[in-house]
Scaffold this active site. Structure first.
Site, PDB file in Angstrom:
ATOM      1  CB  ILE A 161      -4.224  -1.876  -1.167  1.00  0.00           C
ATOM      2  CG1 ILE A 161      -3.079  -2.470  -0.329  1.00  0.00           C
ATOM      3  CG2 ILE A 161      -5.348  -1.415  -0.258  1.00  0.00           C
ATOM      4  CD1 ILE A 161      -2.437  -1.465   0.627  1.00  0.00           C
ATOM      5  CB  SER A 162      -4.182  -7.669  -1.531  1.00  0.00           C
ATOM      6  OG  SER A 162      -4.151  -7.923  -2.910  1.00  0.00           O
TER       7      SER A 162
END
EC number: 2.1.1.77
Length: 212
Positions: free
Chosen positions: A59-60
């Site tokens: 997940i960024s």
């Protein structure tokens, strides 16, 4: 959602100049990031860092999602394509910005992440997000043309299909490169593509027929 933690993170992003638009700030404040990561990682949800979500994907970081939303110049009512759903968090943030009159189509190639992200987005009520299982490097012709397209993995170049599915006046945001990557912004004006280098980044590889 731990309000104090998210307020602290967002305040830091504003002070560093990463985000400025009120719509982006409101969206990042609204989306419960902890719902999109494994339960074992929940205590780290509001640390501004990428986190593993399984299947070799991440997940960024919150700041990267904010930067990309700013650079896409998102607005209410837009039709948006995301290549690489991952956890579904980024799509949720974009959904908040484009609103009920807009639409987000997001493509994921890994069945496990497709099922998980689809479930979480549905449970949280993101009815304007359609999650598709497939090869994002081919785009998704069924919901084209798109006002905005963004890619959450880095490829050798931007697949031609994405340019073909972009509205005139539209923007594509994508990391390009292998070991050394650059976040690129492309704008289509009167059928011509104009490109701009934004910043150096680090994303997982874009896998697919038109990726690595």
């Amino acid at each position: 959602m731990p309000l104090n933690e998210i307020i602290g993170v967002i305040g830091n992003l504003i002070s560093k100049g990463y985000i400025q638009k009120q719509s982006v700030i409101d969206a990042l404040m609204s989306v419960p990031r902890h719902k999109f990561i494994p339960k074992a990682m929940e205590e780290y949800a509001y640390i501004d860092s990428p986190l593993g979500i399984g299947c070799g994907q991440t997940i960024s970081a919150i700041h990267m999602v904010g930067i990309m939303c700013e650079e896409l110049d998102l607005d209410v009512g837009q039709n948006v394509l995301e290549v690489g759903t991952g956890s579904g968090y980024h799509a949720a943030v974009v959904s908040e910005i484009v609103g009920e009159s807009g639409k987000v189509t997001t493509i994921e190639r890994i069945p496990e992440l497709f099922e998980k992200s689809k479930q979480v987005l549905s449970e949280l009520g993101y009815e304007n997000v359609e999650v598709v299982l497939g090869d994002g490097t081919k785009g998704y012709l069924e919901n084209a043309p798109y006002d905005r397209i963004y890619v959450t993995a880095s490829g050798p170049n931007v697949p031609i299909a994405l340019f073909e599915q972009l509205n005139d006046g539209g923007i594509i945001l994508a990391p390009v490169g292998s070991h050394f990557q650059t976040l690129m912004r492309y704008k289509k004006i009167n059928g011509k593509i104009f490109k701009e280098k934004l910043l150096e980044v680090a994303f997982v590889p874009l896998i697919g027929e038109n990726g690595f």
